[in-house]
Write an enzyme that holds these catalytic residues in place. Structure first.
Site, short mmCIF file in Angstrom:
data_model
loop_
_atom_site.label_atom_id
_atom_site.label_comp_id
_atom_site.label_asym_id
_atom_site.label_seq_id
_atom_site.Cartn_x
_atom_site.Cartn_y
_atom_site.Cartn_z
N ASN A 9 -101.88 -35.33 -69.19
CA ASN A 9 -101.40 -36.23 -70.24
C ASN A 9 -101.12 -35.39 -71.49
OD1 ASN A 9 -101.01 -38.20 -72.16
ND2 ASN A 9 -103.14 -38.92 -72.17
N TRP A 10 -99.85 -35.12 -71.72
CA TRP A 10 -99.48 -34.25 -72.84
C TRP A 10 -99.70 -34.92 -74.20
CZ3 TRP A 10 -94.42 -31.00 -72.10
CH2 TRP A 10 -94.45 -30.36 -70.85
N LYS A 11 -99.81 -36.23 -74.20
CA LYS A 11 -99.90 -37.00 -75.45
C LYS A 11 -98.70 -36.67 -76.35
CE LYS A 11 -104.84 -36.93 -74.93
NZ LYS A 11 -106.13 -37.19 -75.52
N HIS A 98 -104.70 -46.29 -71.80
CA HIS A 98 -105.42 -45.13 -72.33
C HIS A 98 -106.22 -45.56 -73.56
CE1 HIS A 98 -106.22 -41.24 -74.17
NE2 HIS A 98 -106.06 -40.73 -72.96
N GLU A 100 -106.56 -44.29 -76.35
CA GLU A 100 -105.82 -44.16 -77.62
C GLU A 100 -104.85 -45.32 -77.81
OE1 GLU A 100 -104.52 -40.14 -76.90
OE2 GLU A 100 -106.61 -39.48 -77.07
N GLU A 170 -112.53 -42.61 -68.16
CA GLU A 170 -112.54 -41.68 -69.30
C GLU A 170 -113.51 -42.17 -70.35
OE1 GLU A 170 -108.63 -39.34 -69.40
OE2 GLU A 170 -108.27 -41.18 -70.51
N GLY A 176 -111.22 -35.37 -75.93
CA GLY A 176 -110.82 -34.49 -77.03
C GLY A 176 -111.98 -34.04 -77.92
N SER A 216 -112.41 -34.04 -71.80
CA SER A 216 -112.75 -32.62 -72.00
C SER A 216 -112.96 -31.88 -70.68
CB SER A 216 -113.98 -32.48 -72.91
OG SER A 216 -113.70 -33.03 -74.18
N GLY A 237 -106.24 -33.94 -70.73
CA GLY A 237 -105.53 -33.95 -72.00
C GLY A 237 -105.30 -32.53 -72.49
N GLY A 238 -106.13 -32.08 -73.41
CA GLY A 238 -105.94 -30.77 -74.06
C GLY A 238 -105.66 -29.62 -73.11
C1 PEP Z 1 -107.17 -37.81 -72.17
O1 PEP Z 1 -106.74 -38.08 -73.27
O2 PEP Z 1 -106.79 -38.48 -71.19
C2 PEP Z 1 -108.09 -36.70 -72.03
C3 PEP Z 1 -108.85 -36.66 -70.98
O3 PEP Z 1 -108.12 -35.80 -73.06
P1 PEP Z 1 -108.99 -34.45 -73.12
O4 PEP Z 1 -108.90 -33.77 -71.79
O5 PEP Z 1 -108.35 -33.64 -74.22
O6 PEP Z 1 -110.39 -34.86 -73.46
#
Ligand code: PEP
Length: 253
Positions: A9-11, A98, A100, A170, A176, A216, A237-238
């Site tokens: 997920n590039w966001k 999600h 967010e 999640e 994040g 994470s 994500g990241g």
């Molecule tokens: C996400 O936003 O779906 C996610 C898992 O982010 P991160 O890996 O950065 O915690």
């Protein structure tokens, strides 16, 4: 046998040129990366880069997903993207619910349900996110919260429709933040989710549903988390913004 899935997920990250570079690097590295045959790799870039990503996907080993979709069919909804539009671009997957979107855009479980319905009408597989915030975990409400998200967002579906669903657990406190759920915490909730699905749709549907962990997840912890019996991969994500890290995670089964 259910699929192992690693979805990135590039966001809201990367310019067009940076996106091009990242996908190019992923494509190059995939040429020499041994992906398990049962592992599906999905890239979910921002909307403006979907076409470019799909073009690359035609000659590579990944699938493409969007990060969101409108709960409406079509019409006067400025800025929204419909499931029909995603379908017309041959997209395979779409993230829904999600944290967010829930936090910053007021996405309710009812909206998640409406988005899932739109996607299924167009044969796009929803990756449906669920998970508790820190205060809910601290007051041991995580099971109730996740159950409500799944029941209200998904349990109106028939068993046949549900077989197209991917779930991503999640914990919001891990997204994040650098804080990861322990493998045991992840397994406990994943098993709980699978059991909920089995109670509603039967063991076969539950056994065939891929349940991903997100929060994470990185190369240093993916192996331990993915080794859990009910963890079938990750929503990343990241760490998906660097080709080398994303592919290290994708080969952590
Ligand atoms: C996400 O936003 O779906 C996610 C898992 O982010 P991160 O890996 O950065 O915690």
């Amino acid at each position: 046998m259910r699929k192992h899935i690693v979805a990135g997920n590039w966001k809201m990250n990367k310019t067009f040129e940076q996106a091009d570079d990242l996908i190019n690097e992923i494509v190059e590295k995939l040429e020499t990366t041994e992906l398990d045959r049962n592992t599906l790799l999905i890239l979910c870039p921002p909307f403006p880069y979907l076409e470019m990503t799909s073009d690359y996907a035609n000659d590579s080993y990944f699938m493409v997903g969007a990060q969101d979709v409108s709960s409406h069919k079509e019409g006067a909804y400025t800025g929204e993207i419909s499931a029909a539009m995603l379908d017309s671009m041959d997209l395979d997957y779409c993230i829904v619910g999600h944290s967010e979107r829930r936090q910053y855009h007021g996405e309710s479980n009812a909206m998640v349900a409406a988005k899932v319905d739109q996607l299924l009408k167009h044969d796009i597989k929803p990756i449906v996110c669920c998970g508790e915030v820190l205060a809910e975990r601290e007051s041991e409400k995580q099971f109730d919260v996740v159950k409500q998200q799944i029941v209200e967002g998904l349990f109106h579906l028939s068993a046949e429709q549900f077989s197209n669903i991917v779930i991503a657990y999640e914990p919001v406190w891990a997204i994040g933040t650098g804080k990861t759920a322990t493998p045991e915490q992840a397994q406990e909730i994943h098993a709980f989710i699978r059991n909920l699905i089995a109670e509603k749709y039967g063991k076969e549907v539950a056994d065939n549903t891929s349940i991903l962990y997100g929060g994470s997840c990185k190369p240093s912890n993916a192996k331990e988390i993915f080794a859990q019996a009910d963890v079938d991969g990750g929503l990343i994500g990241g760490a998906c913004l660097k080709a080398v890290d994303f592919l290290a995670i994708a080969t952590s089964f």
